[in-house]
Write a protein that holds these residues in place. Structure first.
Motif, PDB file in Angstrom:
ATOM      1  N   GLY A  76      -6.503   4.409   1.056  1.00 22.65           N
ATOM      2  CA  GLY A  76      -6.688   2.995   0.759  1.00 22.65           C
ATOM      3  C   GLY A  76      -8.044   2.611   0.247  1.00 22.65           C
ATOM      4  N   GLY A  77      -9.061   3.448   0.510  1.00 22.86           N
ATOM      5  CA  GLY A  77     -10.397   3.067   0.097  1.00 22.86           C
ATOM      6  C   GLY A  77     -10.780   1.741   0.726  1.00 22.86           C
ATOM      7  N   GLY A  78     -11.392   0.868  -0.055  1.00 21.30           N
ATOM      8  CA  GLY A  78     -11.792  -0.434   0.449  1.00 21.30           C
ATOM      9  C   GLY A  78     -10.814  -1.535   0.114  1.00 21.30           C
ATOM     10  N   GLU A  79      -9.642  -1.208  -0.421  1.00 17.78           N
ATOM     11  CA  GLU A  79      -8.727  -2.230  -0.908  1.00 17.78           C
ATOM     12  C   GLU A  79      -8.198  -3.126   0.200  1.00 17.78           C
ATOM     13  N   TYR A  80      -8.131  -2.609   1.430  1.00 20.49           N
ATOM     14  CA  TYR A  80      -7.552  -3.397   2.514  1.00 20.49           C
ATOM     15  C   TYR A  80      -8.606  -3.743   3.565  1.00 20.49           C
ATOM     16  N   ARG A  81      -9.865  -3.750   3.134  1.00 21.75           N
ATOM     17  CA  ARG A  81     -10.931  -4.267   3.998  1.00 21.75           C
ATOM     18  C   ARG A  81     -11.218  -5.702   3.619  1.00 21.75           C
ATOM     19  N   GLU A  82     -11.467  -6.521   4.611  1.00 25.13           N
ATOM     20  CA  GLU A  82     -11.737  -7.934   4.334  1.00 25.13           C
ATOM     21  C   GLU A  82     -13.213  -8.144   4.050  1.00 25.13           C
TER      22      GLU A  82
ATOM     23  N   PRO B 132       0.802  -1.233   0.000  1.00 31.07           N
ATOM     24  CA  PRO B 132       0.000   0.000   0.000  1.00 31.07           C
ATOM     25  C   PRO B 132       0.826   1.270   0.000  1.00 31.07           C
ATOM     26  N   PHE B 133       2.027   1.233   0.569  1.00 31.87           N
ATOM     27  CA  PHE B 133       2.826   2.447   0.638  1.00 31.87           C
ATOM     28  C   PHE B 133       3.347   2.838  -0.743  1.00 31.87           C
TER      29      PHE B 133
ATOM     30  N   GLN C 208      -1.258 -11.914  11.783  1.00 30.17           N
ATOM     31  CA  GLN C 208      -2.557 -11.267  11.668  1.00 30.17           C
ATOM     32  C   GLN C 208      -2.568  -9.901  12.333  1.00 30.17           C
ATOM     33  N   GLY C 209      -1.850  -9.797  13.466  1.00 28.79           N
ATOM     34  CA  GLY C 209      -1.762  -8.500  14.122  1.00 28.79           C
ATOM     35  C   GLY C 209      -1.020  -7.477  13.279  1.00 28.79           C
ATOM     36  N   ALA C 210       0.070  -7.899  12.624  1.00 31.58           N
ATOM     37  CA  ALA C 210       0.831  -6.993  11.754  1.00 31.58           C
ATOM     38  C   ALA C 210      -0.024  -6.537  10.579  1.00 31.58           C
ATOM     39  N   TYR C 211      -0.778  -7.481  10.001  1.00 33.29           N
ATOM     40  CA  TYR C 211      -1.644  -7.128   8.877  1.00 33.29           C
ATOM     41  C   TYR C 211      -2.713  -6.123   9.307  1.00 33.29           C
ATOM     42  N   THR C 212      -3.275  -6.323  10.496  1.00 32.40           N
ATOM     43  CA  THR C 212      -4.289  -5.397  11.011  1.00 32.40           C
ATOM     44  C   THR C 212      -3.705  -4.001  11.204  1.00 32.40           C
ATOM     45  N   LEU C 213      -2.471  -3.932  11.696  1.00 36.23           N
ATOM     46  CA  LEU C 213      -1.836  -2.632  11.901  1.00 36.23           C
ATOM     47  C   LEU C 213      -1.595  -1.914  10.570  1.00 36.23           C
ATOM     48  N   VAL C 214      -1.142  -2.658   9.547  1.00 38.57           N
ATOM     49  CA  VAL C 214      -0.918  -2.042   8.242  1.00 38.57           C
ATOM     50  C   VAL C 214      -2.232  -1.534   7.663  1.00 38.57           C
TER      51      VAL C 214
END
Length: 389
Positions: free
Chosen positions: A383-389, A313-314, A367-373
């Motif tokens: 990011g919009g909705g791109e990183y919503r599950e 994402p960055f 999973q915690g690292a992914y949630t933080l990102v």
């Protein structure tokens, strides 16, 4: 405006700093009119000093030298090598210069991550290699593994124009209003070969998704094979779905990813995606021999890209990036062969059941690292909705 393929270019692949820096320094030494360089990191080490010395010599003999660095990645540069360059007659600008007091603000994530150089308006360098000694990699077998290309031909004009445009923006933002001394160059670089290529950038205005869209267009059109090497791999939902759809229609999809921990947050966040990627039939190879810094891909043996943009994402949503996309079977074969060698000598294939066999605490960490990102991307509002599950 969508980037287009420009014919008539000669493009040469450079593997790691051992090929890149001699070519860059030789071009600077041969410069007659202008050297324009952008980089995220400009380190005060043996390599950085060699490049800076070549730039200083060029400035002293009357070449217009302009160097643009990132204010975070090269935060020590202005008071060190940058000062020396200014004394030699070069012009130096800093993109979003950092201050001593750090606070988490959205603009701090918007960095200049491009690695570009243009010499005399006729020779361009595009890639992912910072100005830093990639042989100095404590704890691993060197070098830091990355790529760049040299470009001669009509595409150089687009790269040159993009660099001048960003220079003017940064000069205005920093009140450095002295007009640059522009050399007299040929109006359009002449044809040097037969290769068709595109120059694709990412910024926060007209080109916010151009690099991602170039990838997605090629992935959607893939029929045989997709090979992607990315140091930091954390794609959004569209990108993951495109790769899974390609694998589902019989395309062999291989990802060469960083196996060593360089930035822990991104490393463990990426591993949170392994289960879904592997379940889709995607092959994952982790590079362990040294630090993987590559940002390249080959699709169907004729589409290839080399540049500064990771698939995270960055890079895809926040930083200024630059890639060259090449449509040429010969170039694609050269890059693919290099990647195959890297995989054969320094990478391990991740087993399909590896994510399930990891200890519970590692899965929780990922999973915690992914949630933080995801949270950081959400706070950036890009990011919009791109990183919503």
């Amino acid at each position: 405006m969508k980037a287009h393929f420009v014919p008539g270019n000669r493009i040469r692949l450079l593997e790691c700093g051992m090929e890149y820096f001699p070519a860059l320094i030789a071009a600077i030494e041969a410069a007659r009119y202008e050297v324009h360089l952008e980089t995220y990191i400009f380190a005060d080490d043996e390599t950085g000093r060699r490049v800076a010395a070549a730039l200083s010599r060029a400035a002293r003999r009357g070449v217009a030298v302009r160097v643009l660095v990132d204010g975070f990645g090269a935060r020590e540069f202005p008071a060190g090598l940058g000062r020396d360059l200014r004394q030699a007659g070069a012009r130096v600008l800093v993109y979003r210069q950092e201050v001593a007091r750090l606070r988490l603000r959205r603009h701090r994530l918007r960095r200049l991550h491009r690695k570009l150089a243009v010499v005399d308006g006729t020779l361009a360098f595009v890639g992912g290699i910072n100005v830093i000694d990639d042989i100095n990699t404590p704890g691993q077998v060197p070098p830091r593994y990355d790529y760049a290309v040299t470009i001669e031909g009509p595409l150089v004009a687009e790269i040159h124009q993009s660099m001048h445009h960003l220079w003017r923006l940064v000069a205005s933002a920093t009140l450095n209003l002295r007009a640059p001394r522009l050399p007299v160059l040929e109006a359009a670089p002449r044809r040097h070969g037969r290769t068709r290529a595109r120059f694709v950038i990412r910024d926060n205005l007209r080109h916010r998704r151009d690099i991602e869209e170039a990838y997605l267009e090629a992935i959607d059109g893939a029929r045989r094979e997709i090979l992607i090497a990315s140091a930091y791999f954390l794609p959004g939902r569209r990108f993951r779905q495109a790769l899974a759809a390609a694998a589902a229609r019989g395309v062999r999809v291989t990802l060469l990813l960083q196996g060593r921990v360089e930035y822990a947050l991104l490393h463990y966040a990426t591993q949170a995606l392994y289960g879904r990627l592997l379940a889709s039939g995607i092959v994952i190879a982790e590079y362990h021999r040294s630090f993987l810094h590559a940002k390249v891909a080959v699709i169907d043996g004729q589409w290839a890209t080399v540049g500064s943009s990771n698939i995270d994402p960055f890079s895809l949503l926040l930083a200024r990036e630059a890639n060259v996309v090449v449509w040429d079977k010969g170039f694609a074969a050269t890059l693919e062969a290099s990647l195959r060698r890297a995989m054969a000598t320094g990478a391990d294939i991740v087993a399909a059941d590896a994510p399930k066999r990891r200890p519970w605490w590692q899965r929780l960490l990922s999973q915690g690292a992914y949630t933080l990102v995801r949270a950081a991307v959400g706070l950036s509002r890009y990011g919009g909705g791109e990183y919503r599950e």
